[in-house]
Design an enzyme around this catalytic site. Structure first.
Site, PDB file in Angstrom:
ATOM      1  N   CYS A   1      -6.110   0.577  -8.715  1.00  8.88           N
ATOM      2  CA  CYS A   1      -5.374   0.689  -7.413  1.00  8.88           C
ATOM      3  C   CYS A   1      -6.279   0.336  -6.229  1.00  8.88           C
ATOM      4  CB  CYS A   1      -4.561   2.013  -7.295  1.00  8.88           C
ATOM      5  SG  CYS A   1      -3.807   2.081  -5.716  1.00  8.88           S
TER       6      CYS A   1
ATOM      7  N   LYS B   1      -6.348  -0.582 -17.263  1.00  7.54           N
ATOM      8  CA  LYS B   1      -5.780  -1.859 -16.173  1.00  7.54           C
ATOM      9  C   LYS B   1      -6.934  -1.966 -15.347  1.00  7.54           C
ATOM     10  CE  LYS B   1      -1.896  -3.073 -13.560  1.00  7.54           C
ATOM     11  NZ  LYS B   1      -0.617  -2.645 -12.872  1.00  7.54           N
TER      12      LYS B   1
ATOM     13  N   THR C   1      -3.428  -5.456  -8.420  1.00  2.00           N
ATOM     14  CA  THR C   1      -3.144  -6.390  -7.171  1.00  2.00           C
ATOM     15  C   THR C   1      -4.492  -6.708  -6.655  1.00  2.00           C
ATOM     16  OG1 THR C   1      -3.230  -4.520  -5.930  1.00  2.00           O
ATOM     17  CG2 THR C   1      -1.048  -5.432  -6.409  1.00  2.00           C
TER      18      THR C   1
ATOM     19  N   ALA D   1       0.752  -0.908   0.033  1.00  2.00           N
ATOM     20  CA  ALA D   1       0.067   0.024   0.084  1.00  2.00           C
ATOM     21  C   ALA D   1       1.066   1.280  -0.072  1.00  2.00           C
ATOM     22  CB  ALA D   1      -0.686   0.077   1.300  1.00  2.00           C
ATOM     23  N   MET D   2       1.251   1.486  -1.238  1.00  2.00           N
ATOM     24  CA  MET D   2       2.411   2.598  -1.462  1.00  2.00           C
ATOM     25  C   MET D   2       1.583   4.126  -1.288  1.00  2.00           C
ATOM     26  SD  MET D   2       5.170   0.905  -2.203  1.00  2.00           S
ATOM     27  CE  MET D   2       6.392   1.960  -2.777  1.00  2.00           C
ATOM     28  N   GLY D   3       0.339   4.019  -1.999  1.00  2.00           N
ATOM     29  CA  GLY D   3      -0.567   5.320  -1.782  1.00  2.00           C
ATOM     30  C   GLY D   3      -0.180   6.118  -3.043  1.00  2.00           C
TER      31      GLY D   3
ATOM     32  N   GLY E   1       2.511 -11.136  -7.204  1.00  2.00           N
ATOM     33  CA  GLY E   1       3.402 -12.065  -7.049  1.00  2.00           C
ATOM     34  C   GLY E   1       2.557 -13.612  -7.153  1.00  2.00           C
TER      35      GLY E   1
ATOM     36  N   GLY F   1       0.156 -10.462 -13.560  1.00  2.00           N
ATOM     37  CA  GLY F   1      -0.094 -11.147 -11.944  1.00  2.00           C
ATOM     38  C   GLY F   1       0.713 -12.342 -12.056  1.00  2.00           C
ATOM     39  N   GLY F   2       1.893 -12.219 -11.176  1.00  2.00           N
ATOM     40  CA  GLY F   2       2.344 -13.559 -10.804  1.00  2.00           C
ATOM     41  C   GLY F   2       3.396 -14.135 -11.606  1.00  2.00           C
TER      42      GLY F   2
HETATM   43  C1  LIG Z   1       5.139  -2.045  -4.999  1.00  2.00           C
HETATM   44  C2  LIG Z   1       4.195  -2.230  -6.034  1.00  2.00           C
HETATM   45  C3  LIG Z   1       3.652  -1.008  -6.610  1.00  2.00           C
HETATM   46  C4  LIG Z   1       2.690  -0.903  -7.580  1.00  2.00           C
HETATM   47  N1  LIG Z   1       2.505   0.471  -7.961  1.00  2.00           N
HETATM   48  C5  LIG Z   1       1.533   0.389  -9.164  1.00  2.00           C
HETATM   49  C6  LIG Z   1       1.203   1.568  -9.684  1.00  2.00           C
HETATM   50  O1  LIG Z   1       1.709   2.844  -9.521  1.00  2.00           O
HETATM   51  N2  LIG Z   1       0.321   1.522 -10.673  1.00  2.00           N
HETATM   52  C7  LIG Z   1      -0.319   0.367 -11.123  1.00  2.00           C
HETATM   53  O2  LIG Z   1      -1.291   0.303 -11.850  1.00  2.00           O
HETATM   54  N3  LIG Z   1      -0.060  -0.821 -10.605  1.00  2.00           N
HETATM   55  C8  LIG Z   1       0.962  -0.900  -9.789  1.00  2.00           C
HETATM   56  N4  LIG Z   1       1.302  -2.014  -9.173  1.00  2.00           N
HETATM   57  C9  LIG Z   1       0.650  -3.305  -9.692  1.00  2.00           C
HETATM   58  C10 LIG Z   1       1.437  -4.007 -10.632  1.00  2.00           C
HETATM   59  O3  LIG Z   1       1.684  -3.366 -11.669  1.00  2.00           O
HETATM   60  C11 LIG Z   1       0.930  -5.428 -11.073  1.00  2.00           C
HETATM   61  O4  LIG Z   1      -0.201  -5.121 -11.472  1.00  2.00           O
HETATM   62  C12 LIG Z   1       0.699  -6.254  -9.826  1.00  2.00           C
HETATM   63  O5  LIG Z   1       1.730  -6.422  -8.954  1.00  2.00           O
HETATM   64  C13 LIG Z   1       0.757  -7.841 -10.422  1.00  2.00           C
HETATM   65  O6  LIG Z   1       1.719  -8.006 -11.070  1.00  2.00           O
HETATM   66  P1  LIG Z   1       3.102  -9.017 -10.794  1.00  2.00           P
HETATM   67  O7  LIG Z   1       2.363 -10.185  -9.661  1.00  2.00           O
HETATM   68  O8  LIG Z   1       3.893  -9.302 -11.845  1.00  2.00           O
HETATM   69  O9  LIG Z   1       3.689  -8.089  -9.324  1.00  2.00           O
HETATM   70  C14 LIG Z   1       2.381  -1.872  -8.084  1.00  2.00           C
HETATM   71  C15 LIG Z   1       2.850  -3.438  -7.430  1.00  2.00           C
HETATM   72  C16 LIG Z   1       3.584  -3.300  -6.561  1.00  2.00           C
HETATM   73  C17 LIG Z   1       4.205  -4.629  -6.028  1.00  2.00           C
END
Ligand SMILES: Cc1cc2nc3c(=O)[nH]c(=O)nc-3n(C[C@H](O)[C@H](O)[C@H](O)COP(=O)(O)O)c2cc1C
Length: 304
Positions: free
Chosen positions: A129, A164, A192, A71-73, A216, A242-243
């Site tokens: 988000c 997205k 996520t 939860a970066m915000g 992940g 996603g993952g």
């Molecule tokens: C630390 C972090 C920051 C993220 N920031 C954003 C963001 O700014 N905008 C967005 O659309 N998705 C953001 N995501 C989501 C990722 O783009 C992605 O949709 C999600 O993590 C699933 O893919 P993964 O399992 O390959 O990480 C963020 C994910 C993580 C872990």
């Protein structure tokens, strides 16, 4: 001769179908340059808004058994401070997709115009988000508001619009259909999955924001199901996310219906080599199966 791994999506030419997901190393031109040099076919920036945001207090990220909870915000410097980051990046001639967010259709449109002026090849609207109120998933769960935003952005810029989506809805196909009807050029699935972690000693939620988004390997089956459902409900291309941590995961997403794939969390766990190892694995698979390119097996799982 064109390489078997090269592909096109929304008019963008990708040397291979791997794309850096939003929010992971997408804060600076230099970090995205490293991702491109490591072999990504395209990059998505950190989500940018109109004004700078500091984001939430720490802790903003928790490592779980099979992923990250964050939860970066939406911390970001604001779109207008991103111009200088683009200078070096544009020289590399790899598509740069700007992830943008806003708190209204007008804000989305203003950020979109600024992003295109500074060289965005396409826009990815972050309407998914899970942890920022009145932006993100609140928009992506409301087909009427989502339609208004897509139409407004589409009206203001001539670049491709990717939307997205969040998995945190009852029926993702309803949102996907509204997205297509409003004029979007492609859909990224997924952002996520809503989650939470509690410190069992103190009983306190670990994230400062309490609620976060899980990413992940834990979310891969959820993402595959979303890509599969979205692919069967719309005619615009789907980008899977996603993952994904290895080429076999990427193949699974493509067979579910993805025309390209994004990698986020795996960059943190496996390093930047993940892009070339996934791309090389897909290329070997194409050759072994005697396919021409990935288009030959996009959505293969639907034929069975
Ligand atoms: C630390 C972090 C920051 C993220 N920031 C954003 C963001 O700014 N905008 C967005 O659309 N998705 C953001 N995501 C989501 C990722 O783009 C992605 O949709 C999600 O993590 C699933 O893919 P993964 O399992 O390959 O990480 C963020 C994910 C993580 C872990």
């Amino acid at each position: 001769m064109k390489s078997k791994i090269a592909t096109q999506i929304v008019g963008l030419e990708l040397a291979n179908p791997t794309i850096l997901a939003a929010g992971i190393l997408g804060y600076t031109g230099l970090s995205m340059k490293r991702v491109i040099e490591a072999g990504a076919g395209a990059v998505v920036t950190k989500s940018m808004g109109l004004e700078p945001r500091t984001g939430y207090q720490n802790p903003t990220v928790v490592q779980t058994d099979c992923g990250l909870l964050n939860a970066m915000g939406l911390p970001n410097p604001g779109i207008n401070h991103f111009k200088e980051e683009m200078v070096e990046l544009k020289k590399l001639k790899v598509p740069t997709i700007f992830s943008i967010y806003g708190f209204s259709a007008e804000e989305f449109a203003k950020v979109a115009v600024a992003a295109v002026e500074m060289g965005a090849d396409a826009l990815e609207l972050n309407v998914s988000c899970p942890h920022v109120k009145k932006a993100g998933a609140q928009i992506g769960s409301d087909p009427k508001l989502l339609t208004e935003i897509i139409k407004k952005v589409k009206n203001q810029v001539k670049k491709p619009i990717i939307v997205k989506l969040t998995p945190n809805v009852t029926d993702i196909t309803e949102i996907a259909k509204a997205t297509e009807k409003a004029g979007a050029d492609a859909i990224t699935a997924i952002n996520t999955v809503k989650g939470m972690a509690i410190d069992h000693e103190t009983g306190k939620p670990i994230l400062a924001n309490k609620l976060g988004g899980l990413s992940g390997p834990a979310i891969k089956p959820i993402a595959i199901r979303c890509v599969y459902d979205v692919f069967s409900s719309v005619n615009i291309p789907v980008i899977g996310c996603g993952g994904i941590t290895c080429w076999q995961d990427a193949i699974e997403f493509i067979q579910a219906g993805a025309s390209a794939i994004q990698i986020g969390t795996a960059v943190a766990f496996k390093g930047l080599n993940v892009f070339s190892s996934v791309a090389n694995g897909i290329e070997t698979y194409i050759k072994t199966k005697h396919f021409k390119n990935i288009k030959d097996f996009v959505g293969l799982a639907h034929n069975i």
